[in-house]
Design a protein around this motif. Structure first.
Motif: not given
Length: 231
Positions: A1-26
């Motif tokens: 799989m090429t680098g361009n193909a990887i860059s076009r893949m959608p971000a994995r769900k749950g990755a990164g920092r939680p949004n404000a609503e999720e942070a409030e719930r936690k």
């Protein structure tokens, strides 16, 4: 799989920092887990590891938010005390009071609303912890004092000022009112007894407000006039 193909893949769900609503719930889940732990095991016996596990977070995350047990306990008391404030701020409370919308009616409605919150099992457990361990832990005692001033005395001062009562002794007067208003609740907590029923809360509130505003002597029937000696 090429680098361009990887860059076009959608971000994995749950990755990164939680949004404000999720942070409030936690954050809410953490406070709830801590309240449960403190209520059941006391301040000394409460385990931060257990609290983190119940809240489904790492102990590192917990310590990032609250550096020690005292800070977490303070946040728990703040959350509990804020419920008292919300309970006494409902717009229909004064309308529900049997005494109308005057100073007496607002004080009665406030006392009944706050006493209802204090009589819930979780509130009773936390209050018992404060009475039991406050003498041992100065930090716990100071947290409780600040919460008492902010969420029990301050609202009474606000109510009194709203109805034209003010002066250099207003905080002392409000403090005495709170001591009278919640004295029966405190007695049952310390010496045993069932939580007060709504009818008992209303009766206690009306008695205390009457004494506070009118004095004990004004509540008594006038004494009969002395008989004059016959000539």
């Amino acid at each position: 799989m090429t680098g361009n193909a990887i860059s076009r893949m959608p971000a994995r769900k749950g990755a990164g920092r939680p949004n404000a609503e999720e942070a409030e719930r936690k954050a809410a889940a953490l406070i709830e887990a801590a309240l449960e732990e403190f209520a059941s095991r006391g301040f000394r016996g409460a385990s931060l590891r257990t609290i983190a596990a119940k809240a489904d977070i790492s102990t590192r995350t917990l310590y990032n938010r609250y550096p020690d047990k005292v800070a977490l306990f303070a946040a728990c008391l703040e959350a509990s005390s804020a419920q008292l404030r919300r309970a006494s701020s409902e717009p229909d409370l004064v309308a529900q009071s049997s005494q109308g919308t005057g100073l007496a009616g607002e004080l009665i409605a406030h006392v009944v609303a706050v006493m209802g919150q204090l009589s819930q099992e979780r509130s009773r457990q936390i209050a018992a912890l404060l009475y039991r361990e406050g003498a041992e832990f100065a930090e716990v005692r100071e947290i409780a004092r600040l919460q008492f001033e902010r969420y029990q005395v301050d609202p009474i001062v606000e109510i009194m000022r709203r109805h034209g009562l003010d002066g250099p002794t207003i905080r002392d007067e409000a403090t005495q009112f709170v001591a009278m208003a919640f004295g029966e609740w405190q007695r049952r907590l310390l010496f045993g007894g069932p939580p007060m029923s709504l009818a008992e809360m209303e009766q206690q509130a009306e008695l205390v407000v009457g004494i506070f505003l009118n004095g004990v002597a004004c509540r008594q029937s006038p004494a009969p006039a002395p008989e004059l000696p016959s000539s």
